[in-house]
Design a protein around this motif. Structure first.
Motif, PDB file in Angstrom:
ATOM      1  N   PHE A   1     -21.082  34.323  62.187  1.00 13.89           N
ATOM      2  CA  PHE A   1     -20.951  34.122  63.633  1.00 13.89           C
ATOM      3  C   PHE A   1     -19.781  34.928  64.192  1.00 13.89           C
ATOM      4  O   PHE A   1     -19.861  35.483  65.294  1.00 13.89           O
ATOM      5  CB  PHE A   1     -20.756  32.636  63.943  1.00 13.89           C
ATOM      6  CG  PHE A   1     -21.831  31.756  63.370  1.00 13.89           C
ATOM      7  CD1 PHE A   1     -23.099  32.262  63.143  1.00 13.89           C
ATOM      8  CD2 PHE A   1     -21.565  30.440  63.039  1.00 13.89           C
ATOM      9  CE1 PHE A   1     -24.094  31.462  62.608  1.00 13.89           C
ATOM     10  CE2 PHE A   1     -22.556  29.630  62.509  1.00 13.89           C
ATOM     11  CZ  PHE A   1     -23.815  30.146  62.278  1.00 13.89           C
ATOM     12  N   GLY A   2     -18.704  34.968  63.438  1.00 10.59           N
ATOM     13  CA  GLY A   2     -17.570  35.783  63.863  1.00 10.59           C
ATOM     14  C   GLY A   2     -17.950  37.248  63.983  1.00 10.59           C
ATOM     15  O   GLY A   2     -17.555  37.935  64.941  1.00 10.59           O
ATOM     16  N   LEU A   3     -18.747  37.729  63.018  1.00 11.38           N
ATOM     17  CA  LEU A   3     -19.200  39.124  63.065  1.00 11.38           C
ATOM     18  C   LEU A   3     -20.157  39.352  64.228  1.00 11.38           C
ATOM     19  O   LEU A   3     -20.124  40.411  64.876  1.00 11.38           O
ATOM     20  CB  LEU A   3     -19.874  39.493  61.743  1.00 11.38           C
ATOM     21  CG  LEU A   3     -18.951  39.565  60.522  1.00 11.38           C
ATOM     22  CD1 LEU A   3     -19.763  39.747  59.247  1.00 11.38           C
ATOM     23  CD2 LEU A   3     -17.946  40.712  60.666  1.00 11.38           C
ATOM     24  N   PHE A   4     -21.023  38.360  64.513  1.00 12.31           N
ATOM     25  CA  PHE A   4     -21.921  38.473  65.666  1.00 12.31           C
ATOM     26  C   PHE A   4     -21.110  38.682  66.949  1.00 12.31           C
ATOM     27  O   PHE A   4     -21.372  39.599  67.736  1.00 12.31           O
ATOM     28  CB  PHE A   4     -22.759  37.198  65.830  1.00 12.31           C
ATOM     29  CG  PHE A   4     -23.836  37.018  64.807  1.00 12.31           C
ATOM     30  CD1 PHE A   4     -24.328  38.089  64.084  1.00 12.31           C
ATOM     31  CD2 PHE A   4     -24.361  35.757  64.571  1.00 12.31           C
ATOM     32  CE1 PHE A   4     -25.320  37.915  63.134  1.00 12.31           C
ATOM     33  CE2 PHE A   4     -25.362  35.577  63.628  1.00 12.31           C
ATOM     34  CZ  PHE A   4     -25.835  36.654  62.902  1.00 12.31           C
ATOM     35  N   ILE A   5     -20.140  37.812  67.169  1.00 17.64           N
ATOM     36  CA  ILE A   5     -19.370  37.835  68.415  1.00 17.64           C
ATOM     37  C   ILE A   5     -18.516  39.092  68.504  1.00 17.64           C
ATOM     38  O   ILE A   5     -18.436  39.742  69.561  1.00 17.64           O
ATOM     39  CB  ILE A   5     -18.510  36.561  68.518  1.00 17.64           C
ATOM     40  CG1 ILE A   5     -19.414  35.326  68.614  1.00 17.64           C
ATOM     41  CG2 ILE A   5     -17.579  36.623  69.727  1.00 17.64           C
ATOM     42  CD1 ILE A   5     -18.687  34.011  68.480  1.00 17.64           C
ATOM     43  N   TYR A   6     -17.902  39.462  67.394  1.00 13.88           N
ATOM     44  CA  TYR A   6     -17.069  40.668  67.389  1.00 13.88           C
ATOM     45  C   TYR A   6     -17.930  41.912  67.620  1.00 13.88           C
ATOM     46  O   TYR A   6     -17.543  42.826  68.354  1.00 13.88           O
ATOM     47  CB  TYR A   6     -16.322  40.773  66.061  1.00 13.88           C
ATOM     48  CG  TYR A   6     -15.329  41.916  66.003  1.00 13.88           C
ATOM     49  CD1 TYR A   6     -14.353  42.068  66.980  1.00 13.88           C
ATOM     50  CD2 TYR A   6     -15.373  42.848  64.963  1.00 13.88           C
ATOM     51  CE1 TYR A   6     -13.450  43.111  66.940  1.00 13.88           C
ATOM     52  CE2 TYR A   6     -14.471  43.899  64.910  1.00 13.88           C
ATOM     53  CZ  TYR A   6     -13.510  44.023  65.901  1.00 13.88           C
ATOM     54  OH  TYR A   6     -12.621  45.063  65.849  1.00 13.88           O
ATOM     55  N   GLY A   7     -19.110  41.935  66.981  1.00 12.12           N
ATOM     56  CA  GLY A   7     -20.009  43.063  67.191  1.00 12.12           C
ATOM     57  C   GLY A   7     -20.497  43.143  68.625  1.00 12.12           C
ATOM     58  O   GLY A   7     -20.575  44.229  69.209  1.00 12.12           O
TER      59      GLY A   7
ATOM     60  N   GLN B   1     -23.239  47.917  64.076  1.00 14.67           N
ATOM     61  CA  GLN B   1     -23.090  47.858  62.625  1.00 14.67           C
ATOM     62  C   GLN B   1     -22.434  46.540  62.187  1.00 14.67           C
ATOM     63  O   GLN B   1     -22.846  45.927  61.201  1.00 14.67           O
ATOM     64  CB  GLN B   1     -22.271  49.052  62.144  1.00 14.67           C
ATOM     65  CG  GLN B   1     -22.979  50.387  62.322  1.00 14.67           C
ATOM     66  CD  GLN B   1     -22.073  51.582  62.083  1.00 14.67           C
ATOM     67  OE1 GLN B   1     -20.839  51.461  62.104  1.00 14.67           O
ATOM     68  NE2 GLN B   1     -22.662  52.743  61.867  1.00 14.67           N
ATOM     69  N   ILE B   2     -21.432  46.104  62.936  1.00  8.05           N
ATOM     70  CA  ILE B   2     -20.754  44.848  62.599  1.00  8.05           C
ATOM     71  C   ILE B   2     -21.712  43.662  62.770  1.00  8.05           C
ATOM     72  O   ILE B   2     -21.772  42.758  61.925  1.00  8.05           O
ATOM     73  CB  ILE B   2     -19.503  44.671  63.482  1.00  8.05           C
ATOM     74  CG1 ILE B   2     -18.441  45.717  63.111  1.00  8.05           C
ATOM     75  CG2 ILE B   2     -18.926  43.259  63.334  1.00  8.05           C
ATOM     76  CD1 ILE B   2     -17.256  45.745  64.049  1.00  8.05           C
ATOM     77  N   ALA B   3     -22.476  43.659  63.867  1.00 13.38           N
ATOM     78  CA  ALA B   3     -23.431  42.570  64.089  1.00 13.38           C
ATOM     79  C   ALA B   3     -24.525  42.571  63.019  1.00 13.38           C
ATOM     80  O   ALA B   3     -24.962  41.505  62.569  1.00 13.38           O
ATOM     81  CB  ALA B   3     -24.046  42.689  65.477  1.00 13.38           C
ATOM     82  N   ALA B   4     -24.958  43.760  62.607  1.00 15.18           N
ATOM     83  CA  ALA B   4     -25.965  43.855  61.546  1.00 15.18           C
ATOM     84  C   ALA B   4     -25.416  43.291  60.235  1.00 15.18           C
ATOM     85  O   ALA B   4     -26.130  42.614  59.482  1.00 15.18           O
ATOM     86  CB  ALA B   4     -26.401  45.303  61.360  1.00 15.18           C
ATOM     87  N   LEU B   5     -24.146  43.572  59.954  1.00 11.31           N
ATOM     88  CA  LEU B   5     -23.514  42.996  58.763  1.00 11.31           C
ATOM     89  C   LEU B   5     -23.487  41.471  58.859  1.00 11.31           C
ATOM     90  O   LEU B   5     -23.735  40.763  57.865  1.00 11.31           O
ATOM     91  CB  LEU B   5     -22.099  43.547  58.611  1.00 11.31           C
ATOM     92  CG  LEU B   5     -21.266  42.980  57.439  1.00 11.31           C
ATOM     93  CD1 LEU B   5     -21.947  43.279  56.105  1.00 11.31           C
ATOM     94  CD2 LEU B   5     -19.850  43.559  57.465  1.00 11.31           C
TER      95      LEU B   5
END
Length: 462
Positions: A13-19, A34-38
């Protein structure tokens, strides 16, 4: 293991929001994706660790999805990107509808489940099915398989839509009572499918960017509802992020067109760019002034500032690289070149930004409408490449125009305007553009890519 999987969900979830935060600007958009995909990969791993699966079916699904998705995404032309966005979004909605159907069957028709599982599953079934079939219609209109003009039932349209929605909800109630026949869930999916088709068919091509965004938001909400039914945290959070961001984008695009979302859903305008005679659509005899590549080159070579206004015509001609070459050549002659980007230029949000970024146009040269509009009055030459409705001064001056009140680029304030078009056809809204007949406007007819290349060759000769 359960604690570990929830930790992975939090990371995802953190990666979703940051992406997602990276998508606020073109410089960070690729990294944001790329961050959201990760993050999605982490969420997928967490889900697979948490639940027992038939690993053979999981492997088959991953292989089939990869074989279908990766080549399609890599080979799609930038002009067809809106269609792919609509299609991929629809697939998401369809998947959610199938999940709801599966939950109905595996739970014994909700016989021994909590009430919220039945409610959220039926919500997911209706909204997911509407999104899937509505997205297919949007794809057909954008691909020109279906006419871009509104296709509807006239005054009876909203009555029929209301009856279909009521019938779908009624069947959903019967399916959710517990132990009901599978016929009810089948009727829910069929009625929602017809509703999705009939909601999008009457919407004209001019409103398609807003429709794509709206359907995307619906898919996110249906995924979140399915996540509640399955007790899947990843689907809940990811679905709510998609639903919320899609809803905000839909509102912003509707504002950019001076349209309301209910008015769009009630039936849009636009015929997909019909042909117009030289007299325009009001029967008044008017003439246009044609120009040549040589004259256009001379005008721009001796200008202090040139603004390029890209539209769908640039996308169709794949002229973005030729435009970049021309702009680079003008820069060597001391001409400042900027690009005016309207929020709904093209067929999806950010369409022009994506095309110009593909051609390595500097992000600093891309100017949003509010930022560039005051510049037109100080601009020697504005080059309009296949843009119609977003430059139409009737939006400001003609109260009877269907696009009246829509914020536009103030191209008509420029000292000179050169419009690149194949013909005098109207834009996707299907209304004539008085800019083409203005005294300071010249028309350079032909394929945009070829015309820009000819202008570039003339610039080299100066």
């Amino acid at each position: 293991m359960e604690t570990f999987t929830y930790f992975l969900y939090i990371v995802a979830f953190g990666l979703f929001i940051y992406g997602l935060s990276g998508l606020t600007g073109p410089r960070t958009a690729v990294r944001g994706n790329q961050i959201a995909a990760l993050g999605m990969l982490v969420a997928l791993v967490a889900t697979l660790l948490r639940i027992e699966h038939n690993w053979v079916l999981v492997a088959v699904g991953l292989v089939v999805g990869t074989v279908l998705g990766v080549p399609s995404a890599r080979q799609v032309k930038m002009t067809a990107m809106p269609q792919m966005v609509a299609l991929f979004n629809g697939v998401g909605g369809g998947a959610v509808a199938l999940i709801a159907w599966s939950e109905f069957r595996t739970s014994g028709a909700f016989a021994d489940t909590a009430g919220y599982v039945a409610v959220t599953s039926m919500f997911a079934a209706i909204v997911g099915s509407v999104s899937f079939w509505g997205s297919l219609v949007a794809f057909g209109k954008l691909q020109e398989i279906l006419p871009g003009r509104p296709i509807g039932l006239g005054p009876a349209q909203q009555v029929v839509n209301g009856l279909l929605l009521a019938a779908a909800v009624g069947c959903a109630v019967m399916a959710g009572l517990g132990g009901a026949s599978e016929l009810w869930i089948g009727l829910v999916l069929v009625l929602a499918a017809v509703l999705g088709i009939l909601v999008v068919l009457p919407i004209g091509g001019a409103d398609m960017p807003v429709v794509i965004s709206l359907l995307n938001a619906l898919t996110g909400l249906s995924a979140a509802a399915a996540g509640l039914a399955l007790d899947n945290t990843a689907m809940i959070v990811a679905g709510m992020i998609v639903g919320a961001s899609g809803s905000i984008l839909t509102h912003q695009m509707a504002v950019a067109m001076n349209r309301t979302i209910p008015a769009i859903v009630a039936g849009g305008f636009g015929g997909g760019g019909g042909a117009l005679g030289a007299g325009g659509d009001d029967g008044e005899e008017r003439t246009v002034k044609s120009t040549s590549a040589a004259d256009a080159a001379i005008q721009m070579a001796y200008a202090a500032q040139v603004i390029v206004v890209p539209g769908y015509g640039m996308a169709v001609a794949q002229a973005q690289h030729a435009v970049k070459d021309m702009a680079d050549l003008l820069a060597t002659k001391g001409v400042e070149v900027k690009y005016a980007i309207h929020p709904v230029a093209g067929r999806m949000p950010g369409h022009m930004n994506v095309l110009l970024a593909e051609a390595d146009v500097s992000y600093d040269a891309l100017k949003e409408m509010d930022e560039i509009n005051d510049e037109f009055a100080r601009t020697d030459v504005t080059l309009v490449i296949g843009a119609n409705d977003v430059t139409n001064p009737a939006a400001r001056t003609d109260p009877t125009s269907p696009i009246h009140g829509m914020p536009i680029l103030n191209v008509d304030a420029s000292r000179n305007v050169i419009v690149l078009k194949r013909s005098m056809s109207s834009g996707f809204a299907g209304v004539d553009n008085p800019l083409f007949y203005a005294e300071r406007t010249s028309m350079l007819f032909g394929d945009a890519k070829k015309s820009v290349a000819e202008v570039t060759e003339e610039l080299k000769a100066l």
